[in-house]
Scaffold this motif. Sequence first.
Motif, PDB file in Angstrom:
ATOM      1  N   VAL A 183       1.109   4.195  -3.357  1.00  0.00           N
ATOM      2  CA  VAL A 183       0.815   5.366  -2.401  1.00  0.00           C
ATOM      3  C   VAL A 183       2.282   6.489  -3.175  1.00  0.00           C
ATOM      4  O   VAL A 183       1.606   7.543  -3.317  1.00  0.00           O
ATOM      5  CB  VAL A 183       0.697   5.665  -1.018  1.00  0.00           C
ATOM      6  N   ASN A 223      -2.865  14.891   7.382  1.00  0.00           N
ATOM      7  CA  ASN A 223      -2.027  14.626   7.150  1.00  0.00           C
ATOM      8  C   ASN A 223      -0.961  15.910   6.229  1.00  0.00           C
ATOM      9  O   ASN A 223      -0.377  15.663   5.179  1.00  0.00           O
ATOM     10  CB  ASN A 223      -3.102  15.105   5.500  1.00  0.00           C
ATOM     11  N   TYR A 244       2.156   7.605   2.867  1.00  0.00           N
ATOM     12  CA  TYR A 244       1.385   6.726   3.579  1.00  0.00           C
ATOM     13  C   TYR A 244       0.234   7.130   4.196  1.00  0.00           C
ATOM     14  O   TYR A 244      -1.329   7.159   4.571  1.00  0.00           O
ATOM     15  CB  TYR A 244       2.113   5.690   3.638  1.00  0.00           C
ATOM     16  N   GLN A 282       0.904  -1.285   0.120  1.00  0.00           N
ATOM     17  CA  GLN A 282       0.133   0.180  -0.108  1.00  0.00           C
ATOM     18  C   GLN A 282       0.348   0.949  -0.190  1.00  0.00           C
ATOM     19  O   GLN A 282       0.523   2.525  -0.866  1.00  0.00           O
ATOM     20  CB  GLN A 282      -1.068  -0.278   1.126  1.00  0.00           C
ATOM     21  N   SER A 286      -1.570  10.161   3.021  1.00  0.00           N
ATOM     22  CA  SER A 286      -3.181   9.520   2.101  1.00  0.00           C
ATOM     23  C   SER A 286      -3.923   8.691   3.504  1.00  0.00           C
ATOM     24  O   SER A 286      -6.038   9.215   2.550  1.00  0.00           O
ATOM     25  CB  SER A 286      -2.673   9.070   0.984  1.00  0.00           C
ATOM     26  N   THR A 287      -4.053   9.320   4.630  1.00  0.00           N
ATOM     27  CA  THR A 287      -5.015   7.455   4.522  1.00  0.00           C
ATOM     28  C   THR A 287      -5.832   8.840   6.010  1.00  0.00           C
ATOM     29  O   THR A 287      -6.302   8.049   6.987  1.00  0.00           O
ATOM     30  CB  THR A 287      -4.556   6.842   5.914  1.00  0.00           C
ATOM     31  N   ASN A 288      -4.959   9.772   6.026  1.00  0.00           N
ATOM     32  CA  ASN A 288      -5.361  10.690   6.733  1.00  0.00           C
ATOM     33  C   ASN A 288      -5.358  10.475   8.877  1.00  0.00           C
ATOM     34  O   ASN A 288      -6.371  10.671   9.085  1.00  0.00           O
ATOM     35  CB  ASN A 288      -7.067  11.505   6.988  1.00  0.00           C
ATOM     36  N   TYR A 289      -4.326   9.818   8.743  1.00  0.00           N
ATOM     37  CA  TYR A 289      -3.965   9.054  10.251  1.00  0.00           C
ATOM     38  C   TYR A 289      -4.159   9.890  11.012  1.00  0.00           C
ATOM     39  O   TYR A 289      -3.639  10.832  11.119  1.00  0.00           O
ATOM     40  CB  TYR A 289      -2.581   8.067  10.299  1.00  0.00           C
TER      41      TYR A 289
END
Length: 250
Positions: free
Chosen positions: A66, A120, A110, A62, A113-116
């Motif tokens: 990205v 972001n 990454y 993944q 991209s996942t808005n951890y």
Amino acid sequence: MKYRFGAMALVAAGLLSVNAAQASLISDGPGLVYDNVANVTWSSNGNLFATMYATDPNLINQIIAVAPTVHDTPNGFDNAGPGNYNLNATDFNGTTGYMDWWGAIAWTKYLDSTNYLGHNTWELPTTYTQSCSGYNCTNSMLGELFYAGLGGTVGQSINTSHNASYSLFTNIQNSVYWSGTEYASNPSYAWYFYTYYGYQYAISKNDGFYSWAVLPGNAAANVPEPASVALLGIGMLGLMAGLRRHRRFG
């Protein structure tokens, strides 16, 4: 009279500054720790990549999907033309949490991209200047965290020599952590910080080390601490009272 208004305002401002400087590491919500000296927010997990991989073995694929190419200063390791490095699975070791420098950069992309954790703007820690190498270097986010934030000691592991703020974190490794800053004298190298000894220097980007994700600024709502609010209120009340006197007798 104007002098008195200015003096009261300066005193209030000074008290606020002292209050801010005294604090260092503060829990900033689940998974986050704010450093109000460096003005950055750390992931509370010092080996977040390995924790994520343990629950998602497809994580490396993944990350590469990205950010398949990492752009850096042209160097001998670039495998896709000057300034471009194409990632592959060997750039990562999900079991240990190790990554080379390009893998670490891609991992932060990454997270973005996942808005951890709702953010972001994740990145690797910065080395502010390249004027200090060795021990007692606080010219980097990791150096400031080790020595000032966590109370680390030269020549001793952060896991055994630290202050109470250490409990805000989990999985801090006695090892090398990547900085996102390239080594100016040789762009095939990047800066690192070694938490086992409190040592800072530069090393080849293709080595495998740990990565600690960080956010710029305060990730939580920018709400003043209660003590700061009280001091600000006292200062404002004094200023308002002074203005009323000025209007009455001016």
